[in-house]
Enzyme design. Structure first.
Site, PDB file in Angstrom:
ATOM      1  CB  CYS A  93      26.797  20.526  15.081  1.00  0.00           C
ATOM      2  SG  CYS A  93      26.648  19.135  16.215  1.00  0.00           S
ATOM      3  CB  CYS A 167      23.080  24.300  13.088  1.00  0.00           C
ATOM      4  SG  CYS A 167      24.069  25.566  13.889  1.00  0.00           S
ATOM      5  CB  CYS A 171      22.958  28.552  14.297  1.00  0.00           C
ATOM      6  SG  CYS A 171      23.748  26.940  14.054  1.00  0.00           S
TER       7      CYS A 171
END
Length: 221
Positions: A93, A167, A171
């Protein structure tokens, strides 16, 4: 053995001793797998990940050792030096302070040693959300021993499944990985009462994931 952080002149004597001990511990654990130079480099860069965060300053050597160990284990898996075939999941996250930590807590609790899970954040926070800690404690899962940390390339590459939680483009994307995006409310700034609903949804999703991976949950054979 050279000191793993010989160039860091701002360290106290106790910190230097603790880091030397950490380097010795890691060298003993990964002897024959990685060179002392690789181990010390991972310890040094792991230390640097936390060095600017005052809230964890007293625990920097311990955090650096723990994070370096996780990264070295991931690298060993990526390089085929220690791959038992155990399913490995990475929860990501933004701050690695709420959703991904609760998912990690549930995964480790339910899977025990039958699967591996890690967590990380694109912008790690300073501490785990106290409301998330309290909500997990209500179901008998203690996540106080965890800490916000970044994801690294070797950790992402070692994972079989990467679960993202808000995210976005930050990510990591690596070919050949199974990805899932869990749309979950961010618990940041919310009360324990509000976090309970998020916690329960995470439990349901983790249980489904373990079933898909063929991993028996706690209490099953």
């Amino acid at each position: 053995m050279t000191h793993p952080l010989a160039s860091h002149n701002d360290l106290s004597l106790d910190q230097r001793h603790a880091l030397y001990t950490a380097a010795a511990n890691l060298s003993a654990e990964f002897s024959g797998t990685f060179s002392p130079e690789t181990i010390e480099r991972f310890l040094r860069t792991s230390y640097d990940q936390f060095a600017g965060r005052a809230t964890v300053s007293g625990f920097l050597p311990l955090l650096a050792e723990r994070f370096a160990r996780q990264r070295l284990r991931a690298l060993a898996r990526v390089e085929g030096k220690h791959d038992t075939g155990t399913p490995t999941v990475l929860f990501l996250c933004v701050h690695n302070a709420g959703r991904s930590q609760m998912a990690l807590g549930y995964f480790q609790h339910l899977a025990e040693d039958r699967a591996i899970a890690w967590s990380g954040g694109s912008e790690p926070g300073e501490r785990i959300n106290p409301a998330a800690v309290a909500a997990m404690a209500e179901v008998g899962i203690d996540i106080t021993g965890e800490y916000p940390k970044p994801w690294t390339t070797e950790i992402a590459q070692a994972a079989d499944v990467i679960i993202t939680m808000g995210c976005g483009d930050a990510c990591p994307i690596f070919p050949g990985k199974r990805y899932e995006d869990w749309e979950l409310t961010d618990p940041a700034g919310k009360t324990v009462e509000a976090v309970r609903e998020i916690r329960d949804e995470i439990e349901s999703r983790v249980r489904t994931l373990l079933e898909q991976l063929g991993v028996p949950v706690r209490g099953q054979r």
